[in-house]
Design a protein around this motif. Structure first.
Motif, PDB file in Angstrom:
ATOM      1  N   GLU A 223       0.871  -1.168   0.144  1.00  0.00           N
ATOM      2  CA  GLU A 223       0.144  -0.034   0.016  1.00  0.00           C
ATOM      3  C   GLU A 223       0.781   1.253  -0.041  1.00  0.00           C
ATOM      4  O   GLU A 223       0.502   2.221  -0.676  1.00  0.00           O
ATOM      5  N   ARG A 224       2.039   1.369   0.916  1.00  0.00           N
ATOM      6  CA  ARG A 224       2.996   2.438   0.677  1.00  0.00           C
ATOM      7  C   ARG A 224       3.549   2.572  -0.584  1.00  0.00           C
ATOM      8  O   ARG A 224       3.554   3.679  -1.120  1.00  0.00           O
TER       9      ARG A 224
ATOM     10  N   GLU B 176       1.211   7.013  -6.654  1.00  0.00           N
ATOM     11  CA  GLU B 176       0.138   7.809  -6.908  1.00  0.00           C
ATOM     12  C   GLU B 176       0.508   9.284  -6.649  1.00  0.00           C
ATOM     13  O   GLU B 176       0.089  10.334  -7.263  1.00  0.00           O
ATOM     14  N   LYS B 177       1.262   9.663  -5.392  1.00  0.00           N
ATOM     15  CA  LYS B 177       1.923  10.675  -5.185  1.00  0.00           C
ATOM     16  C   LYS B 177       2.760  11.462  -6.328  1.00  0.00           C
ATOM     17  O   LYS B 177       2.750  12.464  -6.598  1.00  0.00           O
ATOM     18  N   ALA B 178       3.739  10.476  -7.034  1.00  0.00           N
ATOM     19  CA  ALA B 178       4.476  10.710  -8.069  1.00  0.00           C
ATOM     20  C   ALA B 178       3.718  11.332  -9.308  1.00  0.00           C
ATOM     21  O   ALA B 178       3.964  12.413  -9.975  1.00  0.00           O
ATOM     22  N   ALA B 179       2.496  10.407  -9.498  1.00  0.00           N
ATOM     23  CA  ALA B 179       1.623  10.850 -10.601  1.00  0.00           C
ATOM     24  C   ALA B 179       1.152  12.438 -10.150  1.00  0.00           C
ATOM     25  O   ALA B 179       0.835  13.045 -11.152  1.00  0.00           O
ATOM     26  N   VAL B 180       0.672  12.533  -9.071  1.00  0.00           N
ATOM     27  CA  VAL B 180      -0.160  13.716  -8.786  1.00  0.00           C
ATOM     28  C   VAL B 180       0.998  14.917  -8.744  1.00  0.00           C
ATOM     29  O   VAL B 180       0.729  16.048  -9.304  1.00  0.00           O
TER      30      VAL B 180
END
Length: 323
Positions: A225-226, A232-236
């Motif tokens: 999950e991490r 997802e954080k990198a994509a954002v």
């Protein structure tokens, strides 16, 4: 103080315990064990703790059960002590050990006996008619030579109290047998306690292994999950950088549009000034008149160009706002 001197014969050197076959141990049936416990509980008053009273009381119980020639008093005493020891272990297990007393089939019977609920469960026995030693000789005697003559000793009598001047061979044999029985019983109990502790530790180790495996699975799930959150954080972050770039481009285009609009306003103001000039300026003669006509033509054509540029700028601004 008056003393009377008596000469008496000592009992036989061989008692019933020494005559029991070394490889023979009588096993009580379930019905016999129930009667054995009830008789012992009902006749507890016979076991006063005085010398030889225990042997006499056990003889009375064994004779009542009809097994006096198959089980010795030493075996009966050991059987009772083992039952009590087992009951105490089941009743009060060591700290940290969980035991279900009902798993032992004789727990309820022994609990009734130890708590006095079996005091009236059997007949009260009398030690006055237990018979002589011959009635308790086992069916399988051990062969041994013994002296046909019995030793004699002096017995001092003071009122009702009697005291032996020395220790008989039977007493020494009884003491040695009891000591050996106690050592063997203690060894068996120690081994049983160690085995119980080992089983408890094995169960605890298995539980800990299962819990550790569960924790490792949860940690692996958290790691997955991490990693997903990091992606997802990198994509954002990439999307944010793209939006910032596009915003900067729009700001530049808007600044260019504002500059064009200001220029258009200046041109329009200049056109208005040219329109408001005196009409005499357009009249003249010769070449001046032709130049004035050409200048007027240029002035007449410029408003159309300005209008087109204004419409273009308005449309471009709307496009930027919609974007």
């Amino acid at each position: 103080m008056d003393h009377a001197l008596y000469v008496v014969q000592t009992p036989h050197e061989d008692n019933e315990d020494t005559l029991i076959h070394p490889d023979f141990t009588y096993k009580l049936s379930e019905a016999e064990l129930v009667k054995f416990v009830r008789l012992r509980a009902a006749n507890d008053a016979l076991f006063t703790g005085k010398r030889n009273t225990s042997v006499i009381a056990w003889r009375a119980i064994l004779k009542e059960m009809g097994i006096q020639r198959r089980m010795s008093t030493s075996q009966a005493r050991k059987k009772w002590e083992n039952l009590k020891k087992k009951y105490k272990e089941m009743k009060n297990p060591p700290p940290g050990v969980s035991i279900n007393p009902t798993n032992w089939q004789w727990f309820s019977l022994m609990e009734d006996a130890m708590e006095g609920r079996l005091n009236d469960s059997e007949v009260l026995l009398s030690t006055s008619s237990i018979g002589d030693d011959g009635d308790y000789r086992p069916d399988k005697p051990r062969k041994r030579t013994r002296d046909p003559y019995h030793s004699e000793m002096e017995l001092l009598v003071d009122g009702d109290d009697t005291a032996l001047s020395g220790e008989t061979a039977q007493d020494r044999a009884d003491t040695s047998s009891e000591r050996d029985d106690a050592e063997q019983e203690r060894s068996l109990l120690d081994r049983a306690a160690l085995e119980t502790e080992r089983l408890v530790m094995e169960r605890e180790r298995m539980v800990m292994d299962r819990e550790r495996a569960g924790l490792e699975r949860e940690l692996a799930s958290l790691d997955r999950e991490r990693a997903s959150l990091e992606r997802e954080k990198a994509a954002v972050e990439r999307d944010r950088a793209s939006v910032e770039h596009e915003r900067a481009q729009l700001e530049k285009e808007r600044a260019q549009m504002d500059w064009d609009r200001a220029r258009l306003e200046r041109d329009r103001a200049a056109l208005e000034r040219d329109r408001a000039a005196p009409e005499t300026r357009r009249r003249g003669s010769g070449n001046d008149g032709s130049r004035g006509t050409e200048h007027l033509a240029d002035v007449d054509m410029e408003p159309a160009s300005i209008e087109r540029r204004q419409k273009f700028l308005d449309l471009f601004e709307k496009l930027i706002e919609n974007f």
